[in-house]
Design a protein around this motif. Structure first.
Motif, PDB file in Angstrom:
ATOM      1  N   LEU A  20       0.828  -1.207   0.000  1.00 16.08           N
ATOM      2  CA  LEU A  20       0.000   0.000   0.000  1.00 16.08           C
ATOM      3  C   LEU A  20       0.864   1.259   0.000  1.00 16.08           C
ATOM      4  O   LEU A  20       0.535   2.248  -0.657  1.00 16.08           O
ATOM      5  N   TYR A  21       1.972   1.219   0.696  1.00 22.58           N
ATOM      6  CA  TYR A  21       2.914   2.338   0.722  1.00 22.58           C
ATOM      7  C   TYR A  21       3.481   2.569  -0.678  1.00 22.58           C
ATOM      8  O   TYR A  21       3.512   3.695  -1.168  1.00 22.58           O
ATOM      9  N   ALA A  22       3.914   1.501  -1.332  1.00 20.86           N
ATOM     10  CA  ALA A  22       4.461   1.610  -2.686  1.00 20.86           C
ATOM     11  C   ALA A  22       3.391   2.089  -3.661  1.00 20.86           C
ATOM     12  O   ALA A  22       3.678   2.847  -4.595  1.00 20.86           O
ATOM     13  N   LEU A  23       2.166   1.671  -3.429  1.00 24.24           N
ATOM     14  CA  LEU A  23       1.058   2.069  -4.295  1.00 24.24           C
ATOM     15  C   LEU A  23       0.866   3.585  -4.294  1.00 24.24           C
ATOM     16  O   LEU A  23       0.523   4.172  -5.325  1.00 24.24           O
ATOM     17  N   HIS A  24       1.108   4.230  -3.173  1.00 21.06           N
ATOM     18  CA  HIS A  24       0.996   5.687  -3.098  1.00 21.06           C
ATOM     19  C   HIS A  24       2.001   6.368  -4.026  1.00 21.06           C
ATOM     20  O   HIS A  24       1.744   7.455  -4.524  1.00 21.06           O
ATOM     21  N   TYR A  25       3.135   5.748  -4.235  1.00 17.86           N
ATOM     22  CA  TYR A  25       4.145   6.304  -5.143  1.00 17.86           C
ATOM     23  C   TYR A  25       3.884   5.927  -6.601  1.00 17.86           C
ATOM     24  O   TYR A  25       3.971   6.762  -7.486  1.00 17.86           O
ATOM     25  N   LEU A  26       3.595   4.639  -6.825  1.00 15.39           N
ATOM     26  CA  LEU A  26       3.584   4.120  -8.186  1.00 15.39           C
ATOM     27  C   LEU A  26       2.216   4.132  -8.850  1.00 15.39           C
ATOM     28  O   LEU A  26       2.127   4.181 -10.073  1.00 15.39           O
ATOM     29  N   GLY A  27       1.165   4.003  -8.068  1.00 18.87           N
ATOM     30  CA  GLY A  27      -0.181   3.997  -8.626  1.00 18.87           C
ATOM     31  C   GLY A  27      -0.548   2.702  -9.316  1.00 18.87           C
ATOM     32  O   GLY A  27      -1.596   2.606  -9.939  1.00 18.87           O
ATOM     33  N   SER A  28       0.288   1.697  -9.237  1.00 15.84           N
ATOM     34  CA  SER A  28       0.030   0.410  -9.875  1.00 15.84           C
ATOM     35  C   SER A  28       0.181  -0.706  -8.844  1.00 15.84           C
ATOM     36  O   SER A  28       1.245  -0.836  -8.211  1.00 15.84           O
ATOM     37  N   ASP A  30       0.341  -3.966  -9.391  1.00 18.61           N
ATOM     38  CA  ASP A  30       1.330  -4.950  -9.833  1.00 18.61           C
ATOM     39  C   ASP A  30       2.758  -4.468  -9.581  1.00 18.61           C
ATOM     40  O   ASP A  30       3.592  -5.209  -9.063  1.00 18.61           O
ATOM     41  N   GLU A  31       3.034  -3.222  -9.954  1.00 21.09           N
ATOM     42  CA  GLU A  31       4.375  -2.667  -9.724  1.00 21.09           C
ATOM     43  C   GLU A  31       4.687  -2.593  -8.236  1.00 21.09           C
ATOM     44  O   GLU A  31       5.811  -2.868  -7.821  1.00 21.09           O
ATOM     45  N   SER A  32       3.700  -2.233  -7.443  1.00 19.04           N
ATOM     46  CA  SER A  32       3.896  -2.124  -5.993  1.00 19.04           C
ATOM     47  C   SER A  32       4.250  -3.485  -5.391  1.00 19.04           C
ATOM     48  O   SER A  32       5.182  -3.591  -4.592  1.00 19.04           O
ATOM     49  N   GLU A  33       3.511  -4.504  -5.798  1.00 18.89           N
ATOM     50  CA  GLU A  33       3.803  -5.849  -5.295  1.00 18.89           C
ATOM     51  C   GLU A  33       5.178  -6.316  -5.752  1.00 18.89           C
ATOM     52  O   GLU A  33       5.916  -6.930  -4.980  1.00 18.89           O
TER      53      GLU A  33
END
Length: 171
Positions: A20-28, A30-33
């Motif tokens: 969820l943290y990565a999702l805030h940066y990347l918006g994706s 799949d990329e976040s996971e």
């Protein structure tokens, strides 16, 4: 406790919040996971090679953030990276994102633990914005059943989040 065991238990504990943290940066999603899995794979490779392995919340969040920034840089989004990198408020903003990702993970863990019918009704109402009467019509149940299921869902989520908080505080 072995490094591998520490990494595995950290993975189970921090995977969702880090995604969820990565999702805030990347918006994706799949990329976040991919970013989070890559961080843990790197840790596992270090451990297997006999290197020093740092498995702390701060290290994990910093590693994920740095990989997200690398992805943003490599995808030629310099404006986004410049707005995230080098500002005085970035540390505070990062901590807010980290805290929010943990809260979101707690909430989704509690939602995932709901019975299927109860979870569906909750998501129809809270995510899709449907009214109780619309949910009742679509599912072929009474509006009172929808109301009862929503009350059950909200109570379960509240209790579930409270248990997760107590668990995390005991670590």
């Amino acid at each position: 406790m072995s490094d591998q065991y520490q990494i595995e238990s950290s993975f189970r504990l921090w995977y969702k919040p880090l995604c969820l943290y990565a999702l805030h940066y990347l918006g994706s999603i799949d990329e976040s996971e991919d970013v989070v899995q890559d961080v843990f794979c790197t840790l596992m490779q270090k451990a297997q090679a006999g290197g020093y392995v740092q498995v702390s919340k701060a290290y994990l969040y910093t590693s994920v953030r740095n990989r997200c920034l690398d992805i943003l840089k490599s995808s030629h989004t310099r404006d986004t990276v410049n707005s995230l990198d080098g500002t005085d408020g970035i540390a505070e903003e990062d901590m807010d994102l980290a805290d929010r990702s943990v809260d979101e993970a707690r909430m989704w863990t509690a939602i995932d633990s709901l019975p299927k019918k109860c979870r569906r009704i909750l998501l129809m109402n809270k995510v899709q914005g449907m009214k109780y009467s619309e949910i009742a019509d679509e599912l072929g149940i009474s509006e009172n059943t929808v109301r009862n299921q929503m009350a059950k869902a909200l109570k379960t989520i509240k209790d579930g989040v409270r248990k997760v908080v107590v668990f995390l505080l005991s670590l």
